[in-house]
Structures are given as structure tokens and as C-alpha cells.
Design a protein around this motif. Structure first.
Motif: not given
Length: 288
Positions: A90-115
Motif C-alpha cells: 500500500g501507499a504507507l508501505a511504499l513511503l516506508g521504503d527508503e528508495n522511494v523516500q530518496y526518489l521523492l526527495m530528489a524530485l523535491v530538490w529538482l523542482f525547488g530552489r538551489q540548495i
């Protein structure tokens, strides 16, 4: 990780066989991330971090990061499907996968301002992934293992093979510096949280939303990674030692104790196992 192509194949066919795998695309993604991080660091050191090349390198690095973690998530999904799993997580189990977490964070940094600091944890991971793939796949493809001298055999009775000295050196490097590098990644992720907090305090556009997202990410990393737990524990111990100094004002000591108490309460309140009834086990994991 898939084994290298058979040594009986010609070199050209071995390279073609290797290049047609998803794992090779994963390797290219990590290699691209390393090159882009290096190019961006040059721009940063010369104070040109908003130049066209700097922006291109920064965004491309996170495109590569999202691609690599996307490949890992897809391969995990495909593996479950091949095993005949009737129901995907389910969605909760997927969000608990650290590879999914790093995928989502990569997208956050991609579309956010430069840090710039946000690139460093991904870069450290990529160094080890590129090294591991080079040792396990690239080197055996170009230089297939050779038979060891007569009379030597493996414990299983199979003929022993002679590994490449370069592969042995890379293996030693990974084994020697892996734990220290994962501790470095954990420290960088914690420092990055304070960096995001600083932006939120001065009300930089979108910083509060980013702070919420990244706080959820760090909380999840804390529950999954012994390296993050260790880094936070070391940081708390250092502040405890500073606060214990007799020259520290009582107000500062009281403030620090209050901050620790609120932090513990926040960790307890956001422990998902309390609401799901699951027994949490702190197992150090490695993002792919």
C-alpha cells in the motif's frame, strides 16, 4: 546486482549485453550525478552558482538521482510481480521504503530552489554505487577472471579464479570507508535540516513547506538508519557537554533541556508503530 556477462562471449557482445540491462542505466545515472556534482562544485567554489552551467549541472544531477532511485523502485515492483505477489504494498508501505523516500526527495530538490548542501548526500551514495558496480560488473566485463595457478581450489571444490588487483583495491576501499561515509551522509542530512530551518525562520518563499517535507524525511531516516541515530546521539552528547560547563547560563541549560524534551515527545508522537501496532526494528539499510 546482476552478474557480469559470461567470459566466453567476445568483448563487444559482453559490452552490449551489459549496456542492455537496467542496472547499467542505474550505473550511468549515478555516474552522471557524480560528474554533475563535480561541475556544480567548481561553479560554487568560483561563486558562479547561478550561472547557466551551474543551474544545468544542479538540475541534471537531481534528474539523474531521480532516475537511479526510480529504477530501483521499478525493479523491486517488477520482482514482486514476478514472484506472483497478489497484492502490491500500500501507499504507507511504499513511503516506508527508503528508495522511494530518496526518489521523492530528489524530485523535491529538482523542482525547488538551489540548495548546494542537498547534493552532497546523493553524491556520497553515488561514489560507492559507482565503485561497487565497477568492481562487480565493469572490470569482469573488460577483464574476465582468470583461472588461478594449478593446485589451488575454492572450499567448494571449484577451480579458483584470480581477481583483478583493481577490483580488490576498490573492494578494500568500499569496505574500509563505507561506515564512515554513511555516518557522513547522516550528518549532512541533519545539517541540511538546520539549513532548511534557517530559510524557514527568515521566511524564504516556500521554505515552510520544504521544512515540513524534509522533517518527515529526516524522521523516517531516524527510524530506519542506525547511522542517523548515531549522528544525532553524538550531536546531542556534544551539546550536553557544552551545556554542562559551569560558565553556561542557567537559562541556556533550561532551554536545552526543554528542547530535548520536546524532541523526544515529537519522536514518540510520530512513531508510526504506535498507531499500526507493528514492532519496530532498527535495521540499518542502504539506499540503492
Amino acid at each position: 546486482m546482476a552478474p557480469p556477462p559470461p567470459a566466453s562471449m567476445p568483448l563487444q557482445q559482453r559490452l552490449m549485453h551489459l549496456a542492455q540491462t537496467l542496472q547499467f542505466g542505474w550505473f550511468v545515472g549515478h555516474l552522471t550525478l557524480l560528474f554533475c556534482s563535480l561541475r556544480y562544485s567548481l561553479s560554487y567554489l568560483t561563486f558562479n552558482y547561478y550561472s547557466r552551467w551551474a543551474r544545468f549541472s544542479y538540475r541534471t544531477a537531481f534528474v539523474a538521482a531521480a532516475a537511479t532511485y526510480g529504477i530501483v523502485v521499478y525493479k523491486a515492483y517488477r520482482a514482486r510481480s514476478r514472484q506472483g505477489a497478489r497484492q502490491q504494498p500500500g501507499a504507507l508501505a511504499l513511503l516506508g521504503d527508503e528508495n522511494v523516500q530518496y526518489l521523492l526527495m530528489a524530485l523535491v530538490w529538482l523542482f525547488g530552489r538551489q540548495i548546494p548542501l542537498a547534493l552532497l548526500p546523493f553524491t556520497v551514495y553515488s561514489v560507492f554505487h559507482v565503485a561497487t558496480y565497477t568492481r562487480a560488473n565493469l572490470i569482469p566485463t573488460f577483464q574476465p577472471p582468470q583461472q588461478a595457478p594449478a593446485g589451488s581450489a575454492s572450499p567448494g571444490g571449484r577451480p579458483a579464479t584470480k581477481s583483478s588487483p583493481l577490483a580488490d583495491t576498490i573492494g578494500h576501499f568500499v569496505k574500509e570507508y563505507y561506515d564512515a561515509s554513511m555516518t557522513l551522509v547522516a550528518s549532512l542530512e541533519i545539517f541540511l535540516w538546520f539549513r532548511v530551518l534557517g530559510s524557514a525562520i527568515i521566511f524564504t518563499k516556500g521554505s515552510w513547506i520544504l521544512l515540513v517535507i524534509y522533517t518527515v524525511f529526516v524522521r523516517s531516516r531516524y527510524s530506519q538508519s542506525s547511522f542517523v541515530q548515531g549522528a544525532i546521539g553524538q550531536g546531542v552528547a556534544r551539546v550536553d557537554a557544552l551545556v554542562a560547563n559551569q560558565s553556561t547560563p542557567p537559562v541556556a541549560r533550561q532551554g536545552w533541556e526543554t528542547a530535548k524534551r520536546l524532541g523526544r515527545q515529537a519522536v514518540d508522537a510520530t512513531d508510526i508503530n504506535r498507531y499500526t501496532g507493528a514492532k519496530g526494528q532498527q535495521v540499518p539499510k542502504k539506499a540503492q
